[in-house]
Design an enzyme around this catalytic site. Sequence first.
Site, PDB file in Angstrom:
ATOM      1  N   LYS A 144       3.851  -0.958  -7.776  1.00  8.66           N
ATOM      2  CA  LYS A 144       3.976  -0.267  -8.984  1.00  8.66           C
ATOM      3  C   LYS A 144       4.712   1.039  -8.431  1.00  8.66           C
ATOM      4  O   LYS A 144       4.588   1.436  -7.473  1.00  8.66           O
ATOM      5  CB  LYS A 144       2.827   0.131  -9.736  1.00  8.66           C
ATOM      6  CG  LYS A 144       1.537   0.607  -9.134  1.00  8.66           C
ATOM      7  CD  LYS A 144       1.614   1.832  -8.444  1.00  8.66           C
ATOM      8  CE  LYS A 144       2.015   3.271  -8.716  1.00  8.66           C
ATOM      9  NZ  LYS A 144       1.892   4.403  -7.831  1.00  8.66           N
ATOM     10  N   TYR A 167      -0.609   4.879 -14.389  1.00 11.34           N
ATOM     11  CA  TYR A 167      -1.893   4.747 -14.167  1.00 11.34           C
ATOM     12  C   TYR A 167      -2.549   4.986 -15.843  1.00 11.34           C
ATOM     13  O   TYR A 167      -3.286   4.066 -16.122  1.00 11.34           O
ATOM     14  CB  TYR A 167      -2.740   5.315 -13.057  1.00 11.34           C
ATOM     15  CG  TYR A 167      -2.580   4.792 -11.926  1.00 11.34           C
ATOM     16  CD1 TYR A 167      -3.208   3.560 -11.353  1.00 11.34           C
ATOM     17  CD2 TYR A 167      -1.691   5.380 -10.799  1.00 11.34           C
ATOM     18  CE1 TYR A 167      -3.073   3.266 -10.125  1.00 11.34           C
ATOM     19  CE2 TYR A 167      -1.590   4.764  -9.785  1.00 11.34           C
ATOM     20  CZ  TYR A 167      -1.944   3.775  -9.329  1.00 11.34           C
ATOM     21  OH  TYR A 167      -2.085   3.112  -8.070  1.00 11.34           O
TER      22      TYR A 167
HETATM   23  P1  NAD Z   1       5.854   5.327   2.258  1.00  9.11           P
HETATM   24  O1  NAD Z   1       6.865   6.505   2.211  1.00  9.11           O
HETATM   25  O2  NAD Z   1       4.492   5.728   3.072  1.00  9.11           O
HETATM   26  O3  NAD Z   1       6.166   4.285   2.659  1.00  9.11           O
HETATM   27  C1  NAD Z   1       7.333   3.477   2.455  1.00  9.11           C
HETATM   28  C2  NAD Z   1       7.826   2.794   3.575  1.00  9.11           C
HETATM   29  O4  NAD Z   1       9.134   2.333   3.091  1.00  9.11           O
HETATM   30  C3  NAD Z   1       8.248   3.356   4.820  1.00  9.11           C
HETATM   31  O5  NAD Z   1       7.675   2.574   5.695  1.00  9.11           O
HETATM   32  C4  NAD Z   1       9.580   3.309   4.984  1.00  9.11           C
HETATM   33  O6  NAD Z   1      10.107   3.421   6.450  1.00  9.11           O
HETATM   34  C5  NAD Z   1      10.281   2.204   4.210  1.00  9.11           C
HETATM   35  N1  NAD Z   1      11.393   2.355   3.748  1.00  9.11           N
HETATM   36  C6  NAD Z   1      12.521   1.209   3.593  1.00  9.11           C
HETATM   37  N2  NAD Z   1      13.538   1.598   3.118  1.00  9.11           N
HETATM   38  C7  NAD Z   1      13.481   2.927   2.967  1.00  9.11           C
HETATM   39  C8  NAD Z   1      14.516   3.795   2.349  1.00  9.11           C
HETATM   40  N3  NAD Z   1      15.717   3.588   1.983  1.00  9.11           N
HETATM   41  N4  NAD Z   1      14.103   5.181   2.027  1.00  9.11           N
HETATM   42  C9  NAD Z   1      12.908   5.547   2.612  1.00  9.11           C
HETATM   43  N5  NAD Z   1      11.754   4.426   2.917  1.00  9.11           N
HETATM   44  C10 NAD Z   1      12.253   3.378   3.400  1.00  9.11           C
HETATM   45  O7  NAD Z   1       5.539   5.284   0.791  1.00  9.11           O
HETATM   46  P2  NAD Z   1       4.247   4.506   0.157  1.00  9.11           P
HETATM   47  O8  NAD Z   1       2.966   5.590  -0.337  1.00  9.11           O
HETATM   48  O9  NAD Z   1       3.480   3.599   1.032  1.00  9.11           O
HETATM   49  O10 NAD Z   1       4.443   3.893  -1.172  1.00  9.11           O
HETATM   50  C11 NAD Z   1       5.309   2.866  -1.081  1.00  9.11           C
HETATM   51  C12 NAD Z   1       5.279   1.880  -2.542  1.00  9.11           C
HETATM   52  O11 NAD Z   1       3.943   1.796  -2.738  1.00  9.11           O
HETATM   53  C13 NAD Z   1       5.618   2.882  -3.766  1.00  9.11           C
HETATM   54  O12 NAD Z   1       6.045   1.981  -4.823  1.00  9.11           O
HETATM   55  C14 NAD Z   1       4.396   3.422  -4.398  1.00  9.11           C
HETATM   56  O13 NAD Z   1       4.413   3.561  -5.681  1.00  9.11           O
HETATM   57  C15 NAD Z   1       3.722   2.241  -3.989  1.00  9.11           C
HETATM   58  N6  NAD Z   1       2.237   2.756  -3.976  1.00  9.11           N
HETATM   59  C16 NAD Z   1       1.032   2.049  -4.432  1.00  9.11           C
HETATM   60  C17 NAD Z   1      -0.258   2.482  -4.332  1.00  9.11           C
HETATM   61  C18 NAD Z   1      -1.153   1.791  -5.166  1.00  9.11           C
HETATM   62  O14 NAD Z   1      -2.416   2.332  -5.192  1.00  9.11           O
HETATM   63  N7  NAD Z   1      -0.951   0.717  -5.847  1.00  9.11           N
HETATM   64  C19 NAD Z   1      -0.640   3.438  -3.710  1.00  9.11           C
HETATM   65  C20 NAD Z   1       0.494   4.101  -2.889  1.00  9.11           C
HETATM   66  C21 NAD Z   1       1.834   3.815  -2.910  1.00  9.11           C
END
Ligand code: NAD
Length: 368
Positions: free
Chosen positions: A134, A219
Site C-alpha cells: 500500500k 490506514y
Molecule cells: P524502503 O526505502 O526501506 O525500501 C524500498 C526498497 O526499494 C529499497 O530496497 C530500495 O533500494 C528499493 N528501490 C528500488 N528502486 C528504487 C528507486 N528508484 N528509488 C528508491 N528505492 C528503490 O521503503 P519501505 O519502508 O520498505 O517501503 C516500501 C513500500 O512498502 C512502500 O510502498 C510502503 O508504503 C510500503 N510499506 C508498507 C508497510 C505495511 O505495514 N504494510 C510498512 C512499511 C512500508
Amino acid sequence: MNSRRDFLQKIAASAITLPFMPLSGWAQAPAPYDGPVLRVAIMGLGSYANRVANAMQSCTKAKLVGVISGTPSKVQDWQGRFGIPAKNCYNYDNFDRIKENQDIDVVYVTTPNALHRDQVIRVAAAGKHVICEKPMALNAKEGEEMIAACKKAKVQLLVGYRMHFEPKTLEVIRMRQNGDFGKVLFFQGQCGFKIGDPTQWRLNKQLAGGGAMMDIGIYAINGSRYMIGEDPIWVTAQETKTDPVKFKEGVDETIQFQLGFPGGAVASCLSTYNMNNLDRFFLNGEKGFAELQPSTGYGPIKGRTHQGELTQPHTTHQTVQMDEMAGILLEGKRPVVAVDGEEALKDLKIIDAIYQAVKTGKKVALTV
Ligand code: NAD
C-alpha cells in the site's frame, strides 16, 4: 516436601481421571501441513521487505523463494540469510524472465509507491500473481490500469492490507456485523508519526506521490471503511503545513478529513507526519463502541469495546497475512475483508478526492 511416594500418588490420581478428560483437554501437536505452499519472490529489498521475509519464516503456507533487486550485495545477503537459489534472483532489467521460472508463484512488490504501477504491470505480463504494498498506486487512474493488466494476464492482484487479518480488528468487525454496536454513527481514525530524515523517498513527491496521506493516512481511510462496513459518498478535507521546507509542494504534512457514509455515519480523521502517538481508531454506535489503540501498528494491537477488553492473541501480522494470502491465491479462499486490487482502488479514489477537497476547499462527492 515432595517425595517419590507423593509423586506416584499424584500420577495414580490423575490416571484415574484420565478416561473422563475431554479430548480437547489434551495438548495435541497440530497435524503437519501437507497442502499447497505459495512460493514468493520479493521485489525491492528494503525495510518492509525484510520485515515480511523474516515473518514468512514462520509461515505454514507461504515460502520465500526468490528476490528482485537492483543491488547485487543485497541479493547475496538475502541468498545467505534465506537460502535463495541463484536461479531465483533477478534485477530490475531482467525480471520479465520470471515468466520462465516454474518455481515462483507470486511477486511481492515492496518498492517506493511511484514504482508500483509499472512493476505490477510487468509482473502480471510475466504471468505471475502480484502482491503489491500500500498504497497500491499514486492515484485511481494508475490503480485501474494495474487491475486491467492483471485481469488481462489472468493473474490475481492482492494488496498488503495486513490489518484485514488481525484478530482484534476482525473481532470488532464481527461484532459490528452482529449488530452489537447498533446503528454505527461515528468513526475516528488518527494515524501519524513524526517523520525523520528529510531526504528519504517518503518526502519526495516523485517517488511517494504525496506525503503522510499516501503512507499513513491511508490506514484511517481503509480503517473507516472496514470499521463502519460501508464506502463513503463524500469527503471534506483541510491541510496544515508547519514546515514547507521539509514538506515541499505536493507532500502533505497534516491533513484532517471527514467522510460521509450512506447509512448516515460520519468519520473524522487525521493523517500526519508531524506527531507521534497517533494510532487510534474509535467506532461509536447507538448501542456500543469499540476503541483500538494502537490500531494499525505492527502490534500487539490493543483495544476494548463496551463489552470489555479485546483479548484475541497477537501473531506477527505479516506471517498471518502471507498464510492467508496463500489460501486466497492457491485455494480460492475469501477473506472477511477484501485485499484485492478493487479494494485498494477504493482507497485511491478516496485519496484523489481528499487531495481535491484540500485544493478546492469544497465538499467532494464520491462514488467508489
Ligand atoms: P524502503 O526505502 O526501506 O525500501 C524500498 C526498497 O526499494 C529499497 O530496497 C530500495 O533500494 C528499493 N528501490 C528500488 N528502486 C528504487 C528507486 N528508484 N528509488 C528508491 N528505492 C528503490 O521503503 P519501505 O519502508 O520498505 O517501503 C516500501 C513500500 O512498502 C512502500 O510502498 C510502503 O508504503 C510500503 N510499506 C508498507 C508497510 C505495511 O505495514 N504494510 C510498512 C512499511 C512500508
